[in-house]
Each structure stands twice: as structure tokens, then as C-alpha cells.
Design a protein around this motif. Structure first.
Motif, short mmCIF file in Angstrom:
data_model
loop_
_atom_site.label_atom_id
_atom_site.label_comp_id
_atom_site.label_asym_id
_atom_site.label_seq_id
_atom_site.Cartn_x
_atom_site.Cartn_y
_atom_site.Cartn_z
N LEU A 147 0.86 -1.18 0.00
CA LEU A 147 0.00 0.00 0.00
C LEU A 147 0.90 1.23 0.00
N PRO A 148 1.34 1.67 -1.20
CA PRO A 148 2.23 2.84 -1.28
C PRO A 148 1.58 4.07 -0.65
N ASN A 149 2.41 4.96 -0.13
CA ASN A 149 1.90 6.18 0.50
C ASN A 149 0.96 6.96 -0.42
N ALA A 150 1.29 6.99 -1.71
CA ALA A 150 0.49 7.76 -2.66
C ALA A 150 -0.92 7.21 -2.80
N ASN A 151 -1.10 5.94 -2.45
CA ASN A 151 -2.41 5.30 -2.61
C ASN A 151 -3.22 5.28 -1.31
N ARG A 152 -2.67 5.81 -0.25
CA ARG A 152 -3.37 5.75 1.03
C ARG A 152 -4.37 6.90 1.16
N VAL A 153 -5.57 6.55 1.57
CA VAL A 153 -6.63 7.54 1.79
C VAL A 153 -7.10 7.37 3.23
N PRO A 154 -6.91 8.38 4.08
CA PRO A 154 -7.30 8.24 5.49
C PRO A 154 -8.75 7.80 5.62
N GLY A 155 -8.96 6.84 6.51
CA GLY A 155 -10.30 6.30 6.70
C GLY A 155 -10.45 5.65 8.06
N ALA A 156 -11.34 4.68 8.14
CA ALA A 156 -11.70 4.08 9.43
C ALA A 156 -10.86 2.88 9.81
N TYR A 157 -9.98 2.42 8.90
CA TYR A 157 -9.30 1.15 9.13
C TYR A 157 -7.81 1.37 9.37
N PRO A 158 -7.28 0.82 10.48
CA PRO A 158 -5.86 1.03 10.80
C PRO A 158 -4.95 0.30 9.82
N ILE A 159 -3.83 0.97 9.50
CA ILE A 159 -2.74 0.36 8.74
C ILE A 159 -1.69 -0.08 9.75
N ILE A 160 -1.25 -1.33 9.65
CA ILE A 160 -0.27 -1.85 10.59
C ILE A 160 1.03 -2.16 9.86
N ALA A 161 2.11 -1.52 10.30
CA ALA A 161 3.45 -1.78 9.78
C ALA A 161 4.20 -2.65 10.78
N ALA A 162 5.42 -3.03 10.43
CA ALA A 162 6.23 -3.85 11.33
C ALA A 162 6.50 -3.13 12.64
N SER A 163 6.53 -1.79 12.60
CA SER A 163 6.80 -0.99 13.79
C SER A 163 5.53 -0.60 14.53
N GLY A 164 4.35 -0.97 13.99
CA GLY A 164 3.11 -0.64 14.67
C GLY A 164 2.14 0.13 13.80
N PRO A 165 1.12 0.77 14.39
CA PRO A 165 0.14 1.54 13.63
C PRO A 165 0.82 2.60 12.77
N ALA A 166 0.35 2.70 11.50
CA ALA A 166 0.99 3.61 10.54
C ALA A 166 -0.07 4.38 9.77
N GLY A 167 -1.06 4.89 10.47
CA GLY A 167 -2.11 5.66 9.82
C GLY A 167 -3.35 4.82 9.59
#
Length: 425
Positions: free
Chosen positions: A262-282
Motif C-alpha cells: 500500500l504505497p503512501n500515494a495510494n493511502r486515503v485516510p479512513g476508518a481502518y488502521p494500517i499496521i506496519a512492522a513498527s506498529g500503527p501507521a495511519g
């Protein structure tokens, strides 16, 4: 009214004896590695300041030898801390029962010396305001270091000062919200500890089984739950395990799967958490996995495990549990936390976890009824944690919305700390 409030430079307030921001406030000592230990004086870095709190419990400690060398940056209870180097702009307040501490070279303390002129809770609130942050940002880069605000520059900053009663009322309002948020977070930490302790008791130490084997009633559980556990042990390659429980592999309990791009350019803030290896990422407008689910790091950061009760998007730097076989979400979460996942690093330059390397790990496969009973209890705890986290976020939003209105005088506060909106001008 806000038009009558005073604006004073820090240097002026210091010369008048109301505020102390001098060279001695600036942490300067860099302890050697052999001077850190489990006891001693807390050494406060920017990383030890979070959500307005000083994290004394997790901060590194420096021993008596190092403390004896320190002449500057020694903080006191009630000091307001500001990170001014590297990470600029973190603010925290040391409670009145704080242990002794010393500021690192990243941090400065601001000390109120005249509480009839400046209220420390108000000062703490003001240093978190947008007005102050803009001043601080304008001072960055005045030296050859881009992320640095010197003590000289700090003394040129301006503090907005209402009358002391108004300061105290504003400080009280913000502190009350901060205290409630902190209590909710502490409650969640306690609930997390309970879920972890119960898992260890049942599935690591086998306390109910041990009690029954010794002819005792298991402590802390009812008779119906106690009946789910066997009354003795059998010797296996994993040592003594409860009778009837099997020895299998991790893949008999769960199956890990690589996360999704999920490249940064394709991310649209919404209701669902994004989880990276380091934790929540938007957040994102759509999820890829239905909750509840469990995620751990695949690349970059290894060893951390995250539980998501709602739908989510695990990034490609993670592994998520695609299939709960002999496990359940809460059980799997606690189980993965007991495994030293970092030790399976298969990368050279970048830490990497190969799921196939851990799928074959020998693991105990408990009685399914015991696992499901644990799940029911633990999921209730996680649902309470989710509700507390949502409440905490709501209070933080209220606080952050109130703060600029309070600081600007758009909301008039009474001595009893009740607020009323001024009429529009």
C-alpha cells in the motif's frame, strides 16, 4: 479578556524571578555505556516523553558515579520539560511526586519560581499550544543544526500570561482531561497485563493442572472452568505437559501470511488502521483483513506483536495470521509474544523474518475447550481496551480543540474552571 493578557519573553520572566530557563537547565552529560544500570537517577531523553508524561519507569538509569559528575540539567518535580534537539517540540511535566532525574542533551527543563505569577499547569498547557509551537518552529535552524533550538533562542520565546486565576483555571481544565486520558491508558495497560498473566498461568505454568494434580482446587476459576483442565502431567519432548494436550508445531496452531502493498500515494485516510512492522501507521478507507487479527513484523522491525480487534490493513513489512487452526486470536497474540521472533532474523542488511522458519517450531497444542475459555475472557478484556482507547481519543480531541480557544481567550473561564464561549465579536 484576552486583550488584557500579558505577553512576556522568557528572558524577562527569568530576570523578574518568575521562571528559570538558564544554562543549568540544559542537559549536557552523555553517560558512558558502563554508567547505565537498573538503578540510579532517571536519564530523560526525548523518547522518554510521551503524551505529556515523563516515562520514568522505562527511562534508562545512570549510576552514582555518573550522577556525581553532573552539574547541569538536574530536574525537579513540577518542572516542565521541552525537547529542543533532534526531536524538537515534545513537552512533558514532571509530577510533584517525581523521582530525581537528569535531562539528556536533547532536553531542557523550564522551572516556575513564582507560582503567584505563573501556574505550572498553565505553562505546561501553553507550551503545547499551536501559538508556542509556531514560535519554536521559527527558531529551528538558527544555528548550523537544523533541528535545534538553543537556550539562547528559548529565552527569546514569548509566553502569553493571563491573570493567575485564569491561568489556574485553564491549567485545571487541561490537567483534568490529561489525567482522565492517562487513567484510561493505565487501565488498558492493566487489562493487557491481566490477559497476559492469565495466558501464562494456564498455558505456560499450567497452574490449574498443577493444583488438581496436588489435590487442590485451582485458584481464581470456577468449578466449570476447572473441569476443562486435566488433573495430571505426562512427559514429552517439551517436558511435562498436561495429559491429553498434544505436542505439535506452530503451524498446527496458526498460519502466517505476508502483508499487502500500500504505497503512501495510494493511502486515503479512513476508518481502518494500517499496521506496519513498527506498529500503527495511519489509516485507510478499506481493510484487507477482517478482525480480530494478529500481526507481527516481517521486515525492518522484528519481534513486536499487535492485536487488532477490528478490520485492518497489514502492510507488506508484516506477517498476519491468515488461519487460526488450533489457536484463537487472543491466544495466538499471547503465544507469539512468548516467542523470540527476532532470533529468527534471516536478513543481512535489513532484519527479515521468514514465516517458514517459525511454522515448524515445536509447540504445545492445548485442549480446544481451554483455549476457547481463555478466548472468551481475553476478548472481553480487549473489547474493554478498545472502548477505553476510543474514549481516550475522544477526550484528546476535546482537549486539543479546547486548548487554542482557552489560550486565545475565545473561551472565558471562571475561577471554578467552568467554561463559557464568548460572544462573537
Amino acid at each position: 479578556m484576552s486583550s488584557e493578557w500579558q505577553r512576556a519573553k522568557v528572558a524577562q520572566l527569568q530576570s523578574e524571578g518568575a521562571l528559570l530557563v538558564e544554562d543549568g537547565n540544559h542537559g549536557e552529560y552523555r553517560p558512558r555505556s558502563d554508567e547505565f544500570g537498573s538503578r540510579g537517577m532517571a536519564f530523560i531523553r526525548a523518547a522518554d516523553m510521551d503524551s505529556g508524561r515523563v516515562l520514568f519507569d522505562t527511562a534508562e538509569k545512570i549510576n552514582e558515579v555518573a550522577v556525581a559528575r553532573i552539574r547541569k540539567g538536574i530536574g525537579c518535580p513540577g518542572d516542565v520539560l521541552l525537547s529542543h534537539k533532534g526531536t524538537v517540540g515534545k513537552v512533558a511535566i514532571a509530577p510533584l511526586n517525581a523521582p530525581p532525574f537528569v535531562c539528556s542533551p536533547q532536553t531542557t527543563f523550564w522551572r516556575v519560581r513564582d507560582s503567584d505569577r505563573i501556574d505550572r499547569s498553565y505553562l505546561f498547557a501553553y507550551l503545547r499550544s499551536q501559538e508556542f509551537r509556531e514560535q519554536l518552529a521559527a527558531r529551528k535552524g538558527e544555528t548550523d543544526m537544523a533541528d535545534y533550538v538553543s537556550l539562547t533562542a528559548q529565552r527569546e520565546l514569548v509566553v502569553l500570561l493571563p491573570d493567575i486565576q485564569t491561568q489556574r483555571a485553564i491549567g485545571h481544565i487541561v490537567a483534568a482531561l490529561d489525567d482522565r486520558i492517562a487513567l484510561l491508558r493505565e487501565t488498558n495497560a492493566t487489562l493487557e497485563t491481566i490477559a497476559e498473566a492469565l495466558f501464562k498461568s494456564w498455558f505456560v505454568d499450567f497452574d490449574p493442572v498443577r493444583a488438581k494434580a496436588e489435590g487442590r482446587d485451582p485458584v481464581g476459576i470456577d468449578a466449570e472452568t476447572a473441569a476443562l483442565f486435566p488433573g495430571g502431567f505426562v512427559e514429552t519432548e517439551l517436558g511435562l505437559v498436561p495429559i491429553g494436550w498434544e505436542v505439535g508445531r506452530l503451524e498446527d496452531l496458526l498460519v502466517l501470511q505476508r502483508g499487502f502493498d500500500l504505497p503512501n500515494a495510494n493511502r486515503v485516510p479512513g476508518a481502518y488502521p494500517i499496521i506496519a512492522a513498527s506498529g500503527p501507521a495511519g489509516t485507510h478507507v478499506s481493510p484487507m483483513v477482517k478482525g480480530p487479527g494478529v500481526v507481527t513484523g516481517r521486515s525492518g522491525v522484528l519481534g513486536r506483536v499487535y492485536f487488532e480487534i477490528d478490520d485492518f490493513w497489514p502492510l507488506n513489512t508484516t506477517l498476519w495470521i491468515k488461519d487460526f487452526r488450533g489457536a484463537t486470536p487472543c491466544y495466538a497474540y499471547e503465544l507469539l509474544k512468548t516467542i523470540d521472533l527476532h532470533s529468527f532474523n534471516a536478513g543481512s542488511a535489513v532484519p527479515t523474518l521468514n514465516r517458514n522458519h517459525v511454522h515448524g517450531l515445536k509447540q504445545l497444542v492445548p485442549n480446544r475447550a481451554c483455549v476457547e475459555k481463555y478466548e472468551a475472557i481475553a476478548m472481553t478484556l480487549h473489547e474493554r481496551m478498545r472502548a477505553n482507547a476510543a474514549h481516550s481519543e475522544s477526550l484528546a480531541e476535546i482537549r486539543d480543540a479546547l486548548l487554542p480557544r482557552l489560550i486565545s481567550g475565545r473561551i472565558e473561564v471562571s475561577k471554578s474552571s467552568r467554561v463559557s464561549e464568548e460572544s462573537p465579536q
